[in-house]
Each structure stands twice: as C-alpha cells, then as structure tokens.
Design a protein around this motif. Structure first.
Motif, PDB file in Angstrom:
ATOM      1  N   ASN A  85     -74.048 -67.124 -43.524  1.00 36.63           N
ATOM      2  CA  ASN A  85     -74.400 -68.640 -43.229  1.00 36.63           C
ATOM      3  C   ASN A  85     -74.674 -68.725 -42.562  1.00 36.63           C
ATOM      4  O   ASN A  85     -76.352 -69.891 -42.664  1.00 36.63           O
ATOM      5  CB  ASN A  85     -72.855 -69.362 -42.888  1.00 36.63           C
ATOM      6  CG  ASN A  85     -71.995 -69.285 -43.447  1.00 36.63           C
ATOM      7  OD1 ASN A  85     -71.459 -69.174 -45.338  1.00 36.63           O
ATOM      8  ND2 ASN A  85     -69.972 -69.591 -43.174  1.00 36.63           N
ATOM      9  N   ASP A  86     -74.914 -68.372 -40.657  1.00 37.31           N
ATOM     10  CA  ASP A  86     -76.394 -68.496 -40.794  1.00 37.31           C
ATOM     11  C   ASP A  86     -77.774 -68.693 -40.685  1.00 37.31           C
ATOM     12  O   ASP A  86     -78.900 -68.445 -40.114  1.00 37.31           O
ATOM     13  CB  ASP A  86     -76.465 -68.177 -39.143  1.00 37.31           C
ATOM     14  CG  ASP A  86     -76.316 -67.285 -39.034  1.00 37.31           C
ATOM     15  OD1 ASP A  86     -76.002 -66.546 -39.222  1.00 37.31           O
ATOM     16  OD2 ASP A  86     -75.566 -66.607 -37.641  1.00 37.31           O
ATOM     17  N   GLU A 102     -82.147 -75.118 -49.973  1.00 35.75           N
ATOM     18  CA  GLU A 102     -81.917 -76.323 -49.024  1.00 35.75           C
ATOM     19  C   GLU A 102     -81.158 -77.096 -48.792  1.00 35.75           C
ATOM     20  O   GLU A 102     -80.681 -77.592 -47.967  1.00 35.75           O
ATOM     21  CB  GLU A 102     -83.609 -76.556 -48.631  1.00 35.75           C
ATOM     22  CG  GLU A 102     -85.123 -75.396 -48.379  1.00 35.75           C
ATOM     23  CD  GLU A 102     -84.479 -74.925 -46.908  1.00 35.75           C
ATOM     24  OE1 GLU A 102     -83.538 -74.887 -46.574  1.00 35.75           O
ATOM     25  OE2 GLU A 102     -85.315 -74.014 -46.672  1.00 35.75           O
ATOM     26  N   ARG A 103     -81.317 -77.987 -49.713  1.00 33.83           N
ATOM     27  CA  ARG A 103     -80.115 -79.020 -49.767  1.00 33.83           C
ATOM     28  C   ARG A 103     -78.878 -79.080 -49.856  1.00 33.83           C
ATOM     29  O   ARG A 103     -77.505 -78.665 -49.835  1.00 33.83           O
ATOM     30  CB  ARG A 103     -81.056 -80.712 -50.801  1.00 33.83           C
ATOM     31  CG  ARG A 103     -82.220 -81.033 -50.886  1.00 33.83           C
ATOM     32  CD  ARG A 103     -81.961 -82.056 -51.977  1.00 33.83           C
ATOM     33  NE  ARG A 103     -82.374 -81.883 -52.872  1.00 33.83           N
ATOM     34  CZ  ARG A 103     -83.139 -81.171 -53.751  1.00 33.83           C
ATOM     35  NH1 ARG A 103     -83.981 -80.507 -53.243  1.00 33.83           N
ATOM     36  NH2 ARG A 103     -82.992 -80.982 -54.879  1.00 33.83           N
ATOM     37  N   HIS A 105     -77.002 -75.933 -49.497  1.00 39.43           N
ATOM     38  CA  HIS A 105     -76.395 -75.065 -48.176  1.00 39.43           C
ATOM     39  C   HIS A 105     -75.936 -76.124 -47.149  1.00 39.43           C
ATOM     40  O   HIS A 105     -76.053 -75.310 -46.400  1.00 39.43           O
ATOM     41  CB  HIS A 105     -77.521 -73.932 -48.478  1.00 39.43           C
ATOM     42  CG  HIS A 105     -77.781 -73.354 -47.214  1.00 39.43           C
ATOM     43  ND1 HIS A 105     -79.842 -74.188 -47.455  1.00 39.43           N
ATOM     44  CD2 HIS A 105     -78.132 -73.216 -46.778  1.00 39.43           C
ATOM     45  CE1 HIS A 105     -80.194 -74.128 -46.349  1.00 39.43           C
ATOM     46  NE2 HIS A 105     -79.443 -73.233 -45.310  1.00 39.43           N
ATOM     47  N   GLN A 106     -76.313 -77.261 -47.648  1.00 43.78           N
ATOM     48  CA  GLN A 106     -75.907 -77.821 -46.283  1.00 43.78           C
ATOM     49  C   GLN A 106     -73.929 -78.324 -46.262  1.00 43.78           C
ATOM     50  O   GLN A 106     -73.801 -78.593 -46.988  1.00 43.78           O
ATOM     51  CB  GLN A 106     -77.034 -79.293 -46.018  1.00 43.78           C
ATOM     52  CG  GLN A 106     -78.136 -78.955 -45.662  1.00 43.78           C
ATOM     53  CD  GLN A 106     -79.135 -78.160 -44.889  1.00 43.78           C
ATOM     54  OE1 GLN A 106     -78.152 -78.283 -43.716  1.00 43.78           O
ATOM     55  NE2 GLN A 106     -79.837 -77.700 -45.134  1.00 43.78           N
ATOM     56  N   LEU A 107     -73.550 -78.410 -44.889  1.00 45.18           N
ATOM     57  CA  LEU A 107     -72.324 -78.847 -45.102  1.00 45.18           C
ATOM     58  C   LEU A 107     -72.154 -80.272 -44.882  1.00 45.18           C
ATOM     59  O   LEU A 107     -73.294 -81.119 -44.961  1.00 45.18           O
ATOM     60  CB  LEU A 107     -71.888 -78.201 -43.943  1.00 45.18           C
ATOM     61  CG  LEU A 107     -70.745 -76.501 -43.788  1.00 45.18           C
ATOM     62  CD1 LEU A 107     -70.630 -76.621 -42.891  1.00 45.18           C
ATOM     63  CD2 LEU A 107     -70.101 -76.046 -44.520  1.00 45.18           C
ATOM     64  N   PRO A 109     -71.466 -84.028 -44.735  1.00 45.10           N
ATOM     65  CA  PRO A 109     -71.351 -85.423 -43.700  1.00 45.10           C
ATOM     66  C   PRO A 109     -70.234 -85.588 -42.954  1.00 45.10           C
ATOM     67  O   PRO A 109     -69.813 -85.510 -41.832  1.00 45.10           O
ATOM     68  CB  PRO A 109     -71.723 -86.056 -43.524  1.00 45.10           C
ATOM     69  CG  PRO A 109     -72.269 -86.176 -45.419  1.00 45.10           C
ATOM     70  CD  PRO A 109     -72.339 -85.064 -45.462  1.00 45.10           C
ATOM     71  N   VAL A 188     -70.529 -71.037 -47.213  1.00 48.20           N
ATOM     72  CA  VAL A 188     -71.252 -71.563 -47.957  1.00 48.20           C
ATOM     73  C   VAL A 188     -72.152 -70.504 -48.437  1.00 48.20           C
ATOM     74  O   VAL A 188     -72.712 -71.326 -50.247  1.00 48.20           O
ATOM     75  CB  VAL A 188     -72.613 -71.866 -47.083  1.00 48.20           C
ATOM     76  CG1 VAL A 188     -73.493 -72.408 -47.300  1.00 48.20           C
ATOM     77  CG2 VAL A 188     -71.616 -72.986 -45.795  1.00 48.20           C
TER      78      VAL A 188
END
Ligand code: HEM
Length: 407
Positions: A85-86, A102-103, A105-107, A109, A188
């Motif tokens: 994930n990191d 890029e969008r 793989h964001q958790l 909000p 993720v």
C-alpha cells in the motif's frame, strides 16, 4: 446509440432516464426494480440510478485504450512490482493509466482507521468461521450467480478454472489480513488491480461469442449492481451466517467488518451512493439484488465441480462428502441444488446437529463433553481447506487479461 453514449446518458440523466431504459431492457432480465435509496449509502445521497446501468466511467475507457494500444504485457510487468500500500506507483505505466491510478489508490475520505483495526481483531479471533464461509459459502455461491459464473467462465482466466475460481474468495481472506489497509499491507493494491482487471473484462467479454450468447441481453459485463451482488455474497452473507450460528460479535467488530468491506467496494470502483452505510441497509440491498438472481447455469455447475475437485485433491477425496454436507448446511438446499452439489443424507443431518454445538463450545457457551466426535472431524476438514486457501491457494499476482478464453 452505442453502449458508451447510452451509459453516459444514463449516468447523467438521473432516475427518469434509468427507469425508461430499464423498462426497455426488462424482458431480457428476471430482476426486481431498483428501489434501494441512496440515503442509505455511505454517501448519504445520490441520483438513485439503477446500478445495473452504471459501470466504471473512469477506469473503463483507460483500460480499453491500454488493450487497444497493445500495452497489456508491459503494464502487467510494471504492476508485478507494485505490492504494498505504501509503495509509489511503479515506473513504466502509460500516462493515462498512471493518472487514473493516482486517484484510484487513495483511501476514501470517510475511512475510519479505528474501525479497520476492529475488523482486523475480529478476523484474528474468528478466522476459522470466516475462512470456511468465504471458501465454501461465498466461493460456491458465486457459481450460482449466473452473471459472475459466465463472466469468469468465458474470460481468459476461465481457461484455467482451478486457478481462477479460488480468487474472489481469496480476496475475502486478504480483506481480513491484520495489516490489510495499513501502509505495510496490500489490500489497496489488490483492490485497484482488481478494478483494472474488471475494466479490461468489460472491454473484452463483449467480443466473446460464448459470453454474448449467454449474457441474457446484458451488453457490458460487471455493472455496479453485479459488483454489489458479489459483495453481498461475501460480506453480507458471511455476517448473516455468523449471526445465525450464534458467534459472538461485539458492535465494534460488526461495524469494523462492515467498514473494511465498504472501503474495499470504494476501491473496486463502486460509487459511494451504492455502498450500504449499515448492516440493515446492506441486508435490504442484498434482498433486492442477490436473493432473486441465484440460478443454475451449465457454466456454474462446471465451476462448482472444479472448486470441489480442489478440495478432493487435498485428501484424495476423503472429505468431499463432508464438504458437500457442510456447504449444503451453510448455503441451504436450494442453492445446493442450483450448483449441482451431491445430496449427503449421512453428513448433512449430522453436521446440522454437530456444528451449532461446536460453535457454542468455541463461544464458551457449553462444556467440551457435549461435543460429538463428528464435529471435530468437520472442523479439521474445514481447517485444512482454509489453510489451503491461505497458503497454496495464493496464486501469482493479479494480471490484466488481454484476451478472452479461447473458444
Ligand atoms: C477478476 C474479485 C466482482 C468477474 C477478479 C480478480 C479478483 C476479483 C480478486 C482477479 C483475479 C486474478 O487474479 O486474476 C472480485 C470481487 C468482486 C468481484 C471482490 C466483488 C466484490 C465480480 C463480478 C464479476 C466478476 C460481479 C462478473 C459479473 C471477474 C472476471 C475476472 C475477475 C471475469 C477476470 C478473470 C480472468 O480472466 O482472469 N475479480 N470480483 N467479478 N472478476 Fe471479479
């Protein structure tokens, strides 16, 4: 009108547009009208469009372009190195795919880390139950979900069904990893890769004669409704069985388990307005989308055979009747019949009597002497099966397909 513009119209056209289109399409489908309200979702609001007419507006055009440009092998090679994930996204991705990822793989909000921790604690404590339920419950139920069975059967992975069939249930285990959504975990990555695979399948399967012949009028597979059907066959089903069995679950664990699946749905590309905000809402949606569509298909019956052969390989077929019996006990006879499970007049009544006692013992409700020997035999067989999924069952990394199953 081509499929893309129809889809766009439906997504932007709101509920009225969707109802019109549904009316036109309904003769091909046996399904109830979509009435589940977006007020019950994690978004709390939404257009209320039937998710059967919504796919993945962001991912689908990108993956179609990657396939058309002949870049699948290059992308898969780059993605193989992306596992944690990191980790930043790997080098070598085409610009449009990189932008999307890029969008993607964001958790979301609304992620609540405390709830994710509660979920991990829960799986650690109840792993034997959730493991058996994912593998033998959800895994086998998927073969009674006609659209899923057919999509899997006619896609590239369908050519090696033994490898393929384990994978959706496998994701269930990964969701339960202690560090699933921690920086050191991999959920993720797994969910985003799966979203890419599904988008690729939406581009490829409509070109498969086998799929087109059997799709019942659906022109693009894996709609948002389809994804939620499978989601319920995993999350909602497992939670309802745990409750049926009398497994003790604290309110925090129950909320945590729901949350981990909400986050997963978001990362798989499900719009927040379709993700249930509570178990009550999940149960209501499941009754609407999952219960009415379970049915038998030749593809599903074949997939069931393959899955059970995996079990047979573990012990030369010795426990197969027991596994049949446990699955019938768990899924019920109706679904057991739909997927072609053998009837087990010896094992099924025995399991129905012994399993609740075993659970009661494990939950500290009754003393050991009350447990019949058969219960331990059942538990041992399940443990083997779960361990298989957790070790050898783990296949190579998730790969984007570039073709369908050869016909
Ligand atoms: C691929 C999980 C919903 C059809 C995959 C993979 C995973 C997965 C982990 C990658 C397997 C690999 O390693 O190749 C899920 C989850 C779902 C879901 C968690 C919902 C919560 C669906 C639905 C359908 C579907 C609703 C069809 C109606 C497929 C197909 C593939 C795939 C056709 C590609 C198989 C191949 O060619 O290799 N899914 N899936 N999935 N999924 Fe799903």
């Amino acid at each position: 009108m081509d499929d893309l513009s129809r889809r766009r119209m439906l997504i932007t056209g709101g509920a009225l547009g969707a109802l019109g289109a549904l009316g036109a399409a309904s003769p091909a489908r046996a399904k109830s009208l979509w009435t589940w309200a977006p007020s019950g979702s994690v978004a709390g609001k939404g257009a209320g469009v039937d998710p059967d007419w919504v796919w993945d507006e962001e991912a689908d055009p990108v993956l179609a372009a990657v396939i058309e440009r002949g870049e699948v092998a290059k992308v898969n090679a780059a993605l193989r190195t992306w596992t944690r994930n990191d980790q930043p996204l790997p080098d070598g991705l085409p610009a449009d795919l990189r932008d999307f990822m890029e969008r993607a793989h964001q958790l979301p909000p609304w992620t609540d880390r405390a709830k994710l921790a509660d979920a991990a604690r829960f799986t650690t404590k109840k792993g034997i139950y959730t493991g058996a339920l994912y593998g033998l419950g959800s895994g086998l139920m998927s073969t009674a979900i006609p659209r899923e069975a057919r999509a899997v059967y006619y896609s590239k992975g369908g050519a090696d069904m033994k490898d393929r069939i384990a994978k959706t249930a496998q994701l269930g285990y990964d969701v339960g990893d202690l560090d699933a959504y921690q920086p050191s975990g991999g959920m993720v990555v797994t969910a985003v890769k799966t979203r890419l695979v599904h988008a690729a399948v939406r581009h490829l399967l409509p070109q498969s004669p086998g799929w087109s012949r059997t799709s019942g009028g659906q022109t693009i597979p894996i709609s948002q409704a389809d994804i939620m059907v499978t989601w319920h066959s995993l999350a909602t089903f497992v939670m309802s069985k745990l409750i049926d069995w009398g497994v003790r679950i604290s309110p925090a664990e129950s909320a945590g388990y729901l949350h981990v699946w909400q986050v997963t749905a978001h990362l798989l590309g499900v719009l927040d307005e379709y993700i249930p905000a509570s178990w009550d809402e999940a149960n209501a949606q499941s009754r609407q989308v999952l219960d009415p569509i379970l049915a038998s298909t030749p593809e599903g019956v074949e997939l069931t055979g393959v899955l059970l052969d995996i079990v047979a390989e573990l012990d030369a077929g010795l426990t197969r009747p027991l596994i049949n019996g446990f699955t019938r006990y768990t899924l019920g006879n109706r679904t057991g019949d739909l997927i072609g499970l053998d009837k087990e007049p010896f094992w099924q009544p025995l399991i129905s009597a012994a399993w609740p006692l075993l659970v009661a013992f494990r939950e500290g409700l009754i003393p050991l002497p009350l447990i019949p020997q058969a219960a331990w035999t059942v538990e041992e067989a399940l443990r083997k099966f779960v361990l298989f999924y957790l070790s050898e069952g783990r296949g190579p990394s998730i790969e984007i397909p570039d073709a369908n199953r050869p016909s």
